[in-house]
Design a protein around this motif. Structure first.
Motif, PDB file in Angstrom:
ATOM      1  N   GLU A 282     -21.649  81.879  33.233  1.00 44.38           N
ATOM      2  CA  GLU A 282     -22.669  81.755  34.273  1.00 44.38           C
ATOM      3  C   GLU A 282     -24.065  81.871  33.690  1.00 44.38           C
ATOM      4  OE1 GLU A 282     -24.141  84.066  38.345  1.00 44.38           O
ATOM      5  OE2 GLU A 282     -22.348  84.733  37.266  1.00 44.38           O
ATOM      6  N   GLN A 283     -24.258  82.797  32.755  1.00 42.48           N
ATOM      7  CA  GLN A 283     -25.578  82.976  32.153  1.00 42.48           C
ATOM      8  C   GLN A 283     -26.004  81.734  31.376  1.00 42.48           C
ATOM      9  OE1 GLN A 283     -24.512  86.581  30.020  1.00 42.48           O
ATOM     10  NE2 GLN A 283     -25.891  87.818  31.305  1.00 42.48           N
ATOM     11  N   TRP A 284     -25.069  81.126  30.654  1.00 43.09           N
ATOM     12  CA  TRP A 284     -25.399  79.925  29.890  1.00 43.09           C
ATOM     13  C   TRP A 284     -25.696  78.739  30.811  1.00 43.09           C
ATOM     14  CZ3 TRP A 284     -26.767  80.353  25.082  1.00 43.09           C
ATOM     15  CH2 TRP A 284     -26.268  81.398  24.299  1.00 43.09           C
ATOM     16  N   VAL A 285     -24.993  78.666  31.929  1.00 44.51           N
ATOM     17  CA  VAL A 285     -25.265  77.595  32.895  1.00 44.51           C
ATOM     18  C   VAL A 285     -26.659  77.767  33.485  1.00 44.51           C
ATOM     19  CG1 VAL A 285     -24.614  76.642  35.145  1.00 44.51           C
ATOM     20  CG2 VAL A 285     -22.847  77.169  33.468  1.00 44.51           C
ATOM     21  N   VAL A 286     -27.035  79.007  33.771  1.00 42.96           N
ATOM     22  CA  VAL A 286     -28.378  79.268  34.289  1.00 42.96           C
ATOM     23  C   VAL A 286     -29.428  78.850  33.269  1.00 42.96           C
ATOM     24  CG1 VAL A 286     -30.004  81.066  34.990  1.00 42.96           C
ATOM     25  CG2 VAL A 286     -27.655  81.114  35.853  1.00 42.96           C
ATOM     26  N   LEU A 287     -29.216  79.195  31.991  1.00 44.61           N
ATOM     27  CA  LEU A 287     -30.166  78.811  30.943  1.00 44.61           C
ATOM     28  C   LEU A 287     -30.278  77.290  30.857  1.00 44.61           C
ATOM     29  CD1 LEU A 287     -31.984  79.483  28.504  1.00 44.61           C
ATOM     30  CD2 LEU A 287     -29.900  79.459  27.086  1.00 44.61           C
ATOM     31  N   GLN A 288     -29.154  76.608  30.863  1.00 49.02           N
ATOM     32  CA  GLN A 288     -29.161  75.144  30.778  1.00 49.02           C
ATOM     33  C   GLN A 288     -29.904  74.538  31.964  1.00 49.02           C
ATOM     34  OE1 GLN A 288     -25.447  72.834  31.533  1.00 49.02           O
ATOM     35  NE2 GLN A 288     -25.683  72.143  29.413  1.00 49.02           N
ATOM     36  N   THR A 289     -29.708  75.105  33.157  1.00 50.21           N
ATOM     37  CA  THR A 289     -30.344  74.575  34.351  1.00 50.21           C
ATOM     38  C   THR A 289     -31.853  74.797  34.319  1.00 50.21           C
ATOM     39  OG1 THR A 289     -28.326  75.068  35.595  1.00 50.21           O
ATOM     40  CG2 THR A 289     -30.297  74.565  36.874  1.00 50.21           C
ATOM     41  N   VAL A 290     -32.286  75.941  33.834  1.00 53.51           N
ATOM     42  CA  VAL A 290     -33.719  76.222  33.726  1.00 53.51           C
ATOM     43  C   VAL A 290     -34.391  75.200  32.813  1.00 53.51           C
ATOM     44  CG1 VAL A 290     -35.414  77.843  32.766  1.00 53.51           C
ATOM     45  CG2 VAL A 290     -33.593  78.680  34.262  1.00 53.51           C
ATOM     46  N   ILE A 291     -33.741  74.875  31.699  1.00 57.07           N
ATOM     47  CA  ILE A 291     -34.319  73.903  30.767  1.00 57.07           C
ATOM     48  C   ILE A 291     -34.314  72.510  31.376  1.00 57.07           C
ATOM     49  CG2 ILE A 291     -34.055  72.823  28.514  1.00 57.07           C
ATOM     50  CD1 ILE A 291     -35.114  75.757  28.571  1.00 57.07           C
ATOM     51  N   GLU A 292     -33.237  72.159  32.066  1.00 58.28           N
ATOM     52  CA  GLU A 292     -33.162  70.836  32.688  1.00 58.28           C
ATOM     53  C   GLU A 292     -34.186  70.693  33.805  1.00 58.28           C
ATOM     54  OE1 GLU A 292     -28.360  69.949  31.991  1.00 58.28           O
ATOM     55  OE2 GLU A 292     -29.115  70.611  33.947  1.00 58.28           O
ATOM     56  N   GLN A 293     -34.401  71.771  34.583  1.00 54.86           N
ATOM     57  CA  GLN A 293     -35.317  71.709  35.729  1.00 54.86           C
ATOM     58  C   GLN A 293     -36.758  72.012  35.342  1.00 54.86           C
ATOM     59  OE1 GLN A 293     -34.394  70.669  38.801  1.00 54.86           O
ATOM     60  NE2 GLN A 293     -32.350  70.313  37.937  1.00 54.86           N
ATOM     61  N   GLY A 294     -36.941  72.735  34.253  1.00 57.60           N
ATOM     62  CA  GLY A 294     -38.288  72.990  33.748  1.00 57.60           C
ATOM     63  C   GLY A 294     -38.907  74.309  34.157  1.00 57.60           C
ATOM     64  N   SER A 295     -38.303  74.998  35.142  1.00 59.40           N
ATOM     65  CA  SER A 295     -38.879  76.272  35.573  1.00 59.40           C
ATOM     66  C   SER A 295     -37.822  77.104  36.278  1.00 59.40           C
ATOM     67  CB  SER A 295     -40.059  76.034  36.523  1.00 59.40           C
ATOM     68  OG  SER A 295     -39.596  75.542  37.773  1.00 59.40           O
ATOM     69  N   PHE A 296     -38.110  78.406  36.413  1.00 63.44           N
ATOM     70  CA  PHE A 296     -37.188  79.304  37.102  1.00 63.44           C
ATOM     71  C   PHE A 296     -37.040  78.913  38.571  1.00 63.44           C
ATOM     72  CE2 PHE A 296     -36.940  83.326  34.333  1.00 63.44           C
ATOM     73  CZ  PHE A 296     -37.042  82.569  33.160  1.00 63.44           C
ATOM     74  N   ALA A 297     -38.177  78.556  39.187  1.00 61.39           N
ATOM     75  CA  ALA A 297     -38.155  78.245  40.618  1.00 61.39           C
ATOM     76  C   ALA A 297     -37.303  77.013  40.904  1.00 61.39           C
ATOM     77  CB  ALA A 297     -39.587  78.032  41.121  1.00 61.39           C
ATOM     78  N   GLN A 298     -37.487  75.963  40.096  1.00 61.12           N
ATOM     79  CA  GLN A 298     -36.721  74.738  40.320  1.00 61.12           C
ATOM     80  C   GLN A 298     -35.239  74.957  40.007  1.00 61.12           C
ATOM     81  OE1 GLN A 298     -39.308  72.304  37.798  1.00 61.12           O
ATOM     82  NE2 GLN A 298     -39.756  71.013  39.573  1.00 61.12           N
TER      83      GLN A 298
END
Length: 298
Positions: free
Chosen positions: A9-25
């Motif tokens: 789950e933590q790695w998926v969150v990291l990947q999503t933050v990079i793909e979306q560009g920010s914590f909020a997105q």
């Protein structure tokens, strides 16, 4: 064996933050609160003891260590999601394997297009394909225990029989064969002077030899082998038109003009010996792909 210190789950969150560009997105994409995204990433970096992210303005960027680790984690994330997708399929009754027995004269282009269409629907189902010779009995077919057959057997000899198509066989020989020096149309006596090249079908061979008094008969187990033998001038033969169109266009082989009929047809059927309750969605999907390629209405 020690348990992992980090979670998928933590790695998926990291990947999503990079793909979306920010914590909020990333929080919006994951349908989570921004604080939970921040908490997951803080825990990941703390457990690894490495900084994975740096914030530039409002944009989250990977550190050098973060790029290296996420590159290694990304295939694991994909594999895990694929695993869950496969589990969902199994839960819904998707088969992991199917066995398909196909007569060697069934057009290969239709077969491969059908298999490609099926693969797009069920990418995790393996299809084991076996080619057979014409003329196998229903007893021989049953010994193979396949899920689906494409054979010359009529529907009444099996359960769930369905006509697919007629395969046109045409008489051909090498373009400089002596048969082309004889007056056309050719008679049975003209043909009997030269070897007949056949694709294995013991039942039709015996009938054909008795009817024509053929001087010699060369039998091959595949269309490709029979075509090659005819192409070097061994004799003449009846070959499936769909398999030799390119060779005819090249001029290596030519069609013979006969006094009798110049096209013979072999009907192919799709059959299964499974009971109707075992005709599951996976077998049904493969059969529909085959029917679609043969332009047979469901």
């Amino acid at each position: 064996m020690a348990l992992p210190r980090t979670t998928l789950e933590q790695w998926v969150v990291l990947q999503t933050v990079i793909e979306q560009g920010s914590f909020a997105q990333a929080a919006t994409a994951l349908n989570r609160s921004q604080s939970s995204v921040s908490y997951a990433l803080s825990g990941l970096q703390e457990r690894l003891g490495l900084p994975l992210l740096e914030i530039t303005g409002r944009k989250a960027l990977l550190t050098e260590q973060g790029r290296a680790l996420l590159a290694q984690a990304s295939p694991l994330i994909s594999a895990f999601l694929q695993l869950e997708h496969r589990a969902a399929g199994l839960r819904g009754g998707v088969r992991t394997e199917l066995s398909l027995v196909v007569d060697s004269v069934f057009p290969k282009d239709r077969l491969f297009r059908a298999l490609k269409a099926f693969q797009q629907q069920f990418p995790d189902t393996q299809v084991h394909l076996t080619e057979i010779l014409r003329g196998e009995s229903i007893e021989q077919l049953n010994e193979r225990s396949a899920d689906l057959y494409i054979t010359t057997l009529a529907p009444e000899n099996a359960i769930h029989g369905r006509f697919l198509l007629d395969v046109d066989f045409v008489p051909v020989a090498k373009s400089d064969h002596p048969l082309f020096q004889l007056p056309a149309p050719l008679s049975a006596e003209d043909l009997a002077r030269f070897p007949l090249i056949s694709v294995a079908d013991r039942r039709s061979q015996r009938t054909e030899n008795r009817a024509t008094g053929q001087a010699a008969n060369w039998t091959f187990t595949t269309v490709a082998a029979a075509m090659e033998a005819i192409s070097v001038g061994v004799g003449y033969g009846w070959l499936p038109l769909g398999s030799i169109e390119k060779v005819l266009e090249s001029g290596v082989l030519s069609r013979l003009m006969l006094a009798a009929r110049t096209v013979r047809q072999t009907a192919l059927y799709m059959v299964t010996d499974k009971e109707s309750q075992n005709f599951d969605q996976t077998i049904g999907a493969l059969s529909q792909c085959i029917l679609a390629e043969c332009e047979v209405l469901p």
